[in-house]
Design a protein around this motif. Structure first.
Motif, PDB file in Angstrom:
ATOM      1  N   ASP A 110      30.467  50.829 -52.914  1.00 15.09           N
ATOM      2  CA  ASP A 110      31.388  49.683 -52.900  1.00 15.09           C
ATOM      3  C   ASP A 110      30.666  48.402 -53.309  1.00 15.09           C
ATOM      4  O   ASP A 110      31.206  47.577 -54.056  1.00 15.09           O
ATOM      5  N   ALA A 111      29.443  48.240 -52.817  1.00 19.30           N
ATOM      6  CA  ALA A 111      28.688  47.033 -53.147  1.00 19.30           C
ATOM      7  C   ALA A 111      28.332  47.001 -54.633  1.00 19.30           C
ATOM      8  O   ALA A 111      28.458  45.957 -55.293  1.00 19.30           O
ATOM      9  N   LEU A 112      27.895  48.124 -55.176  1.00 21.07           N
ATOM     10  CA  LEU A 112      27.583  48.185 -56.602  1.00 21.07           C
ATOM     11  C   LEU A 112      28.822  47.917 -57.448  1.00 21.07           C
ATOM     12  O   LEU A 112      28.753  47.237 -58.480  1.00 21.07           O
ATOM     13  N   ASP A 113      29.942  48.440 -57.009  1.00 20.79           N
ATOM     14  CA  ASP A 113      31.192  48.201 -57.735  1.00 20.79           C
ATOM     15  C   ASP A 113      31.554  46.721 -57.711  1.00 20.79           C
ATOM     16  O   ASP A 113      31.940  46.135 -58.726  1.00 20.79           O
ATOM     17  N   LYS A 114      31.405  46.114 -56.552  1.00 20.85           N
ATOM     18  CA  LYS A 114      31.694  44.686 -56.432  1.00 20.85           C
ATOM     19  C   LYS A 114      30.777  43.862 -57.325  1.00 20.85           C
ATOM     20  O   LYS A 114      31.223  42.933 -58.032  1.00 20.85           O
ATOM     21  N   ALA A 115      29.492  44.200 -57.338  1.00 22.14           N
ATOM     22  CA  ALA A 115      28.537  43.472 -58.178  1.00 22.14           C
ATOM     23  C   ALA A 115      28.863  43.648 -59.655  1.00 22.14           C
ATOM     24  O   ALA A 115      28.774  42.704 -60.445  1.00 22.14           O
ATOM     25  N   ALA A 116      29.244  44.865 -60.025  1.00 18.28           N
ATOM     26  CA  ALA A 116      29.547  45.135 -61.434  1.00 18.28           C
ATOM     27  C   ALA A 116      30.774  44.369 -61.891  1.00 18.28           C
ATOM     28  O   ALA A 116      30.826  43.859 -63.019  1.00 18.28           O
ATOM     29  N   ARG A 117      31.756  44.269 -61.037  1.00 17.21           N
ATOM     30  CA  ARG A 117      32.986  43.558 -61.421  1.00 17.21           C
ATOM     31  C   ARG A 117      32.737  42.072 -61.642  1.00 17.21           C
ATOM     32  O   ARG A 117      33.472  41.424 -62.400  1.00 17.21           O
ATOM     33  N   SER A 118      31.705  41.547 -61.002  1.00 17.65           N
ATOM     34  CA  SER A 118      31.431  40.116 -61.160  1.00 17.65           C
ATOM     35  C   SER A 118      30.418  39.835 -62.256  1.00 17.65           C
ATOM     36  O   SER A 118      30.161  38.680 -62.590  1.00 17.65           O
ATOM     37  N   ALA A 119      29.833  40.899 -62.829  1.00 17.42           N
ATOM     38  CA  ALA A 119      28.749  40.687 -63.793  1.00 17.42           C
ATOM     39  C   ALA A 119      28.974  41.387 -65.129  1.00 17.42           C
ATOM     40  O   ALA A 119      28.055  41.482 -65.938  1.00 17.42           O
ATOM     41  N   ASP A 120      30.189  41.877 -65.371  1.00 19.91           N
ATOM     42  CA  ASP A 120      30.510  42.492 -66.662  1.00 19.91           C
ATOM     43  C   ASP A 120      29.507  43.562 -67.080  1.00 19.91           C
ATOM     44  O   ASP A 120      28.967  43.547 -68.181  1.00 19.91           O
ATOM     45  N   TRP A 121      29.236  44.498 -66.224  1.00 18.70           N
ATOM     46  CA  TRP A 121      28.370  45.651 -66.482  1.00 18.70           C
ATOM     47  C   TRP A 121      26.877  45.316 -66.478  1.00 18.70           C
ATOM     48  O   TRP A 121      26.051  46.220 -66.369  1.00 18.70           O
ATOM     49  N   THR A 122      26.505  44.060 -66.612  1.00 21.63           N
ATOM     50  CA  THR A 122      25.084  43.738 -66.707  1.00 21.63           C
ATOM     51  C   THR A 122      24.310  44.237 -65.502  1.00 21.63           C
ATOM     52  O   THR A 122      23.220  44.815 -65.630  1.00 21.63           O
ATOM     53  N   PHE A 123      24.845  44.009 -64.326  1.00 19.87           N
ATOM     54  CA  PHE A 123      24.178  44.426 -63.100  1.00 19.87           C
ATOM     55  C   PHE A 123      24.012  45.940 -63.067  1.00 19.87           C
ATOM     56  O   PHE A 123      22.929  46.462 -62.790  1.00 19.87           O
ATOM     57  N   LEU A 124      25.092  46.673 -63.363  1.00 23.28           N
ATOM     58  CA  LEU A 124      25.029  48.132 -63.323  1.00 23.28           C
ATOM     59  C   LEU A 124      24.049  48.683 -64.351  1.00 23.28           C
ATOM     60  O   LEU A 124      23.350  49.669 -64.086  1.00 23.28           O
ATOM     61  N   GLU A 125      24.002  48.082 -65.514  1.00 26.00           N
ATOM     62  CA  GLU A 125      23.077  48.568 -66.540  1.00 26.00           C
ATOM     63  C   GLU A 125      21.627  48.414 -66.082  1.00 26.00           C
ATOM     64  O   GLU A 125      20.780  49.265 -66.380  1.00 26.00           O
ATOM     65  N   ASP A 126      21.321  47.345 -65.353  1.00 25.18           N
ATOM     66  CA  ASP A 126      19.988  47.182 -64.772  1.00 25.18           C
ATOM     67  C   ASP A 126      19.696  48.300 -63.774  1.00 25.18           C
ATOM     68  O   ASP A 126      18.611  48.879 -63.757  1.00 25.18           O
ATOM     69  N   VAL A 127      20.669  48.598 -62.924  1.00 26.69           N
ATOM     70  CA  VAL A 127      20.488  49.632 -61.909  1.00 26.69           C
ATOM     71  C   VAL A 127      20.320  51.002 -62.562  1.00 26.69           C
ATOM     72  O   VAL A 127      19.476  51.808 -62.154  1.00 26.69           O
ATOM     73  N   ILE A 128      21.130  51.278 -63.577  1.00 29.93           N
ATOM     74  CA  ILE A 128      21.021  52.539 -64.318  1.00 29.93           C
ATOM     75  C   ILE A 128      19.612  52.716 -64.859  1.00 29.93           C
ATOM     76  O   ILE A 128      19.000  53.775 -64.753  1.00 29.93           O
ATOM     77  N   ASP A 129      19.093  51.655 -65.457  1.00 31.26           N
ATOM     78  CA  ASP A 129      17.769  51.734 -66.057  1.00 31.26           C
ATOM     79  C   ASP A 129      16.685  51.966 -65.003  1.00 31.26           C
ATOM     80  O   ASP A 129      15.729  52.711 -65.228  1.00 31.26           O
ATOM     81  N   ALA A 130      16.844  51.347 -63.854  1.00 28.20           N
ATOM     82  CA  ALA A 130      15.823  51.454 -62.807  1.00 28.20           C
ATOM     83  C   ALA A 130      15.841  52.802 -62.110  1.00 28.20           C
ATOM     84  O   ALA A 130      14.836  53.206 -61.514  1.00 28.20           O
ATOM     85  N   HIS A 131      16.957  53.510 -62.176  1.00 28.38           N
ATOM     86  CA  HIS A 131      17.096  54.795 -61.485  1.00 28.38           C
ATOM     87  C   HIS A 131      17.535  55.865 -62.492  1.00 28.38           C
ATOM     88  O   HIS A 131      18.545  56.530 -62.326  1.00 28.38           O
ATOM     89  N   ASP A 132      16.732  56.012 -63.503  1.00 21.51           N
ATOM     90  CA  ASP A 132      17.008  56.888 -64.643  1.00 21.51           C
ATOM     91  C   ASP A 132      16.943  58.369 -64.239  1.00 21.51           C
ATOM     92  O   ASP A 132      15.911  58.828 -63.755  1.00 21.51           O
ATOM     93  N   PRO A 133      18.029  59.131 -64.426  1.00 24.42           N
ATOM     94  CA  PRO A 133      18.004  60.552 -64.033  1.00 24.42           C
ATOM     95  C   PRO A 133      17.199  61.438 -64.979  1.00 24.42           C
ATOM     96  O   PRO A 133      17.059  62.629 -64.720  1.00 24.42           O
ATOM     97  N   THR A 134      16.674  60.876 -66.057  1.00 25.99           N
ATOM     98  CA  THR A 134      15.883  61.680 -67.003  1.00 25.99           C
ATOM     99  C   THR A 134      14.385  61.396 -66.897  1.00 25.99           C
ATOM    100  O   THR A 134      13.590  62.042 -67.578  1.00 25.99           O
ATOM    101  N   GLU A 135      14.009  60.453 -66.045  1.00 23.39           N
ATOM    102  CA  GLU A 135      12.627  59.974 -66.054  1.00 23.39           C
ATOM    103  C   GLU A 135      11.651  60.914 -65.365  1.00 23.39           C
ATOM    104  O   GLU A 135      10.505  61.063 -65.780  1.00 23.39           O
ATOM    105  N   ASP A 136      12.085  61.576 -64.298  1.00 24.47           N
ATOM    106  CA  ASP A 136      11.205  62.461 -63.540  1.00 24.47           C
ATOM    107  C   ASP A 136      11.768  63.878 -63.528  1.00 24.47           C
ATOM    108  O   ASP A 136      12.862  64.140 -64.027  1.00 24.47           O
ATOM    109  N   ASP A 137      11.034  64.785 -62.903  1.00 19.58           N
ATOM    110  CA  ASP A 137      11.481  66.171 -62.830  1.00 19.58           C
ATOM    111  C   ASP A 137      12.741  66.315 -61.992  1.00 19.58           C
ATOM    112  O   ASP A 137      13.552  67.210 -62.223  1.00 19.58           O
TER     113      ASP A 137
END
Length: 331
Positions: A110-137
């Protein structure tokens, strides 16, 4: 664009990685309560102590976000990952993990959704990059939670601004989860089907990606196709026809009392709810997109006929009643 730490000079690709890097000066400015201060002074903390400290810090960070500190949410996601990791180490049965995961999955989503709605995807894209599902095993433990917020905003963007407005990064993230998450990561995989709302995107071919993984990932492709019908029923029926006719998709689902079900027949389950208004896709969790937008869906008669023709053409009507409905195609 690179982002450089003013204190230590290290350079980072994203603001999130800058905020979260191990620099004491930056941490002290952005987090009034350092999670390190909650660790044992002896240099060793048990998994239980680590979990309790991370959960306490997570509560604090979520409260700070609620009070308007958006940066606190970046740290909350990291602390959630730490709490889940400690819970796994503490209890092999999984009970402790679930006790941490489920209450905070909704709160952080819910918090991530709220942040994303106020930041036009910018916030979520930062989070996506920081928690990349392809980076580790192994994919990050917070992947289901991040994916939930990505899915919500993917649907919302499609309905408000059109498919072209969906960032490619959001689509790639959900597809990367489908490709990299093990079968045992069911909660993460359950959040993937909102990917279907990207069908028809000019810069990322959802149809191509679903074709590529249909044989190996049928349990994700099916519900993704269901979502795709609500996004664009004409593009979705094109893809459904192609997949059901593709005899190279030759896997089967075991059934106890009847013959195994071909994957291609199973794909037809995706149209189960299209002719009623009492069944909607249940994902992403905690988000009733059809209620938020007062969304209505009416299956075009030509699309309905194409589906009926497809069922008959492939012989999958053999075990259906003469007056079969889409509900009879459900598995």
């Amino acid at each position: 664009m690179a982002h450089e730490c003013d204190d230590c000079g290290e350079s980072f690709d994203t603001l999130t990685r800058l905020r979260l890097h191990n620099c004491g000066d930056v941490q002290s400015e952005t987090s009034s309560t350092s999670s390190d201060s909650n660790r044992s002074d002896s240099g060793y903390s048990s998994p239980t102590e680590e979990r309790n400290a991370s959960v306490a810090e997570l509560d604090t960070l979520l409260d700070r976000f609620s009070d308007g500190d958006k940066d606190a949410l970046h740290y909350a996601v990291v602390e959630f990952e730490s709490a889940l990791s400690a819970a796994l180490e503490e209890d092999n049965s999984g009970d402790t993990y679930r006790d941490v995961f489920w209450p905070y999955h909704e709160r952080v989503s819910d918090a991530l959704d709220k942040a994303a709605r106020s930041a036009d995807w910018t916030f979520l894209e930062d989070v996506i990059d920081a928690h990349d599902p392809t980076e580790d095993d192994e994919i990050p433990l917070v992947t289901p939670t991040v994916a939930n917020a990505v899915g919500r905003n993917l649907i919302r963007t499609r309905l408000t601004d059109g498919v072209s407005a969906i960032p490619v990064a959001g689509l790639e993230y959900l597809d990367d989860i489908a490709v990299n998450a093990p079968d045992t990561a069911d909660t993460a995989r359950e959040e993937v089907p909102a990917y279907g709302w990207g069908i028809g995107h000019p810069d990322h071919s959802v149809a191509d990606r679903l074709r590529a993984r249909a044989s190996e990932d049928i349990f994700s492709v099916n519900p993704t196709l269901e979502h795709a019908f609500y996004a664009d029923q004409y593009a979705a029926v094109d893809l459904l026809e192609e997949l059901v006719r593709d005899e190279s998709i030759d896997g089967t689902l075991p059934r106890v009392t009847r013959d195994n079900m071909p994957y291609r027949r199973y794909l037809l389950d995706c149209v189960y709810g299209l002719k009623t208004d009492d069944h909607w896709p249940g994902m992403p969790r905690y988000y009733d997109w059809h209620e938020e937008f007062d969304y209505t869906f009416e299956l075009d008669e030509t699309v309905e006929q194409r589906i009926r023709d497809l069922v008959e053409e492939t012989g999958f009507d053999a075990n259906l009643p003469n007056d079969w409905t889409f509900r009879d195609l459900g598995v």
